[in-house]
Scaffold this active site. Structure first.
Site, PDB file in Angstrom:
ATOM      1  N   SER A 227       1.649   3.989  -5.266  1.00 19.79           N
ATOM      2  CA  SER A 227       2.175   5.240  -4.730  1.00 19.79           C
ATOM      3  C   SER A 227       3.510   5.005  -4.023  1.00 19.79           C
ATOM      4  CB  SER A 227       1.135   5.865  -3.797  1.00 19.79           C
ATOM      5  OG  SER A 227       1.446   7.208  -3.512  1.00 19.79           O
TER       6      SER A 227
ATOM      7  N   HIS B 252       0.822  -1.219   0.000  1.00 16.49           N
ATOM      8  CA  HIS B 252       0.000   0.000   0.000  1.00 16.49           C
ATOM      9  C   HIS B 252       0.853   1.266   0.000  1.00 16.49           C
ATOM     10  CE1 HIS B 252       0.935   1.010   4.182  1.00 16.49           C
ATOM     11  NE2 HIS B 252       0.775  -0.271   4.486  1.00 16.49           N
TER      12      HIS B 252
END
Length: 312
Positions: free
Chosen positions: A135, A69
């Site tokens: 990201s 994540h």
């Protein structure tokens, strides 16, 4: 009958309004638990390298995917996406140090975060796996693939940090002015952050939203520390060094996915990654933002399934 229906609606609204913060937090956790169960995950906690790491696993006999994540997120980011992947995929979704239920650490340097994922892979005893990063998690995944290429079956980058595009994003423009919109300090900045990150907002019904706002705002000071370490990595490993590291070592199959409407990391960064990883396939979603796997889990899962199937 109309008056009775209206009275029932008002009563329900008053009941929901009366939910305490504790009740909201409990409902929010139950929703996450349900999402984990639906995706087939079980939750684990173990001492990994220098931290106590929380991670989700769905054991199966197919391709192994590690899902990494982004900044200020956690492994729940992947729940809806994981539910759309084939049932025979073996999935691992860790909480990075300082995120989710994993413990804090002395350093959040991205190279250190990659080392912790290496330690997790060794702890689990898994063979070559596909690493999927969004990201900040994309930059960590790219570093992992470059440092430990024999571990990696393929590198999948989703709106990844690490290399900049030709065009400056709204996020970087604000950051230059001294404002970090990725760190929410109150409800208003939380809503601005959500709007910046997500072009398509996933459903988050009340009373779950207040619980998420509280959880996010309570992390503000820690997020400032993590972000500072992330910037320090960026300064230590500048664009030229990062590009060289990737281009010289990432020779495995790769996939670059991006939301064209990303206002955090501009879509022009796709070219920078493609230049560094010429063998990479590219998929751009015209209607999505910074977190495609959360905004359109089905489309993102389909793209990755087709890519992984072409390798395994």
């Amino acid at each position: 009958m109309h008056n009775l229906t209206r009275l029932a609606a008002i009563s329900l609204a008053l009941l929901l309004t009366a939910c305490t913060a504790h009740q909201q937090d409990t409902l929010y956790q139950k929703a996450l638990d349900l999402g984990e169960w639906k995706a087939g995950f079980t939750e684990h906690q173990a001492q990994i390298a220098d931290i106590d790491m929380n991670y989700l696993i769905r054991e199966a006999d197919g391709p192994i995917l590690m899902l990494v994540h982004g900044f200020s997120a956690n492994n729940s980011t992947w729940l809806q996406f994981a539910d759309k992947l084939p049932d025979h995929y073996y999935l691992i979704a860790p909480d990075l140090a300082g995120h989710g239920k994993s413990s804090e650490a002395d350093s959040y340097d991205l190279e250190k975060q990659a080392e912790r994922l290496k330690a997790l892979a060794e702890h689990l005893g898994i063979g070559p796996f596909h690493i999927v990063g969004n990201s900040m998690g994309g930059a960590i995944s790219a570093i992992y693939a470059a440092r430990y290429p024999s571990d990696i079956a393929s590198l999948i980058l989703i709106d990844s940090a690490g290399l900049d595009g030709e065009n400056q994003s709204q996020f970087f423009a604000e950051l230059e002015k001294g404002n970090n919109p990725l760190i929410a300090t109150d409800e208003a900045s939380f809503e601005y952050r959500m709007d910046l990150i997500l072009e398509k907002q996933p459903p988050l019904p009340w009373p779950l939203r207040p619980a998420l706002i509280r959880e996010t705002v309570e992390r503000a000071e820690l997020n400032k520390v993590i972000f500072a370490d992330m910037l320090a990595t960026r300064e230590k490993m500048d664009q030229e060094e990062m590009s060289r590291l990737i281009s010289e070592n990432v020779t495995m199959p790769a996939l670059i996915m991006w939301g064209e409407k990303d206002r955090v990391l501009d879509v022009s960064a796709v070219k920078a990654f493609k230049d560094a990883i010429p063998q990479a396939e590219v998929k751009i979603y015209s209607d999505l933002g910074h977190v495609p796997m959360l905004e359109d889990p089905a489309a993102s899962a389909e793209t990755i399934t087709q890519f992984v199937s072409s390798i395994d």
